[in-house]
Design a protein around this motif. Structure first.
Motif, short mmCIF file in Angstrom:
data_model
loop_
_atom_site.label_atom_id
_atom_site.label_comp_id
_atom_site.label_asym_id
_atom_site.label_seq_id
_atom_site.Cartn_x
_atom_site.Cartn_y
_atom_site.Cartn_z
N ALA A 22 -8.99 -2.27 -1.24
CA ALA A 22 -8.71 -3.49 -0.49
C ALA A 22 -8.27 -4.62 -1.42
N THR A 24 -6.97 -4.33 -4.44
CA THR A 24 -5.66 -3.98 -4.99
C THR A 24 -4.56 -4.27 -3.98
N ALA A 25 -4.81 -3.96 -2.71
CA ALA A 25 -3.81 -4.20 -1.67
C ALA A 25 -3.56 -5.68 -1.48
N LEU A 26 -4.60 -6.48 -1.59
CA LEU A 26 -4.43 -7.92 -1.38
C LEU A 26 -3.78 -8.60 -2.58
N ARG A 29 1.24 -6.77 -6.52
CA ARG A 29 2.57 -7.37 -6.37
C ARG A 29 3.54 -6.36 -5.77
N LEU A 31 3.93 -5.24 -2.75
CA LEU A 31 3.50 -4.35 -1.67
C LEU A 31 3.95 -4.91 -0.33
N THR A 32 4.33 -4.03 0.57
CA THR A 32 4.76 -4.48 1.89
C THR A 32 3.54 -4.90 2.71
N THR A 33 3.80 -5.63 3.77
CA THR A 33 2.72 -6.06 4.66
C THR A 33 2.00 -4.86 5.26
N THR A 35 1.66 -1.90 4.00
CA THR A 35 0.82 -1.27 2.98
C THR A 35 -0.49 -2.02 2.85
N ARG A 36 -0.43 -3.32 2.86
CA ARG A 36 -1.64 -4.14 2.77
C ARG A 36 -2.55 -3.93 3.98
N ALA A 39 -4.17 -0.48 3.85
CA ALA A 39 -5.23 -0.39 2.85
C ALA A 39 -6.49 -1.11 3.31
N LEU A 40 -6.35 -2.11 4.17
CA LEU A 40 -7.51 -2.84 4.66
C LEU A 40 -8.16 -2.18 5.87
#
Length: 60
Positions: A22, A24-26, A29, A31-33, A35-36, A39-40
């Motif tokens: 989580a 790392t996703a937030l 650099r 990363l697409t929306t 992907t974020r 991951a959450l």
């Protein structure tokens, strides 16, 4: 079969890995929306349920 000792070790490790993904996703650099958000998803779903809570047809 539920092994309390193993669950006591693996539960916190699993939680730490979810948090690492989580963060790392937030903070990562490029990363697409989606992907974020993906991951959450485990973080948003909350803690795992107690496996003894809903045992189907097993009587207690």
């Amino acid at each position: 079969m539920h092994d309390t000792a193993r669950a006591g070790v693996l539960g916190p490790v699993r939680g730490a890995l979810y948090l690492a993904v989580a963060v790392t996703a937030l903070l990562g650099r490029g990363l697409t929306t989606w992907t974020r958000v993906g991951a959450l998803a485990p973080v948003l779903s909350g803690p795992p349920r107690d496996p003894e809570e809903n045992c189907g047809s097993v009587a207690h």
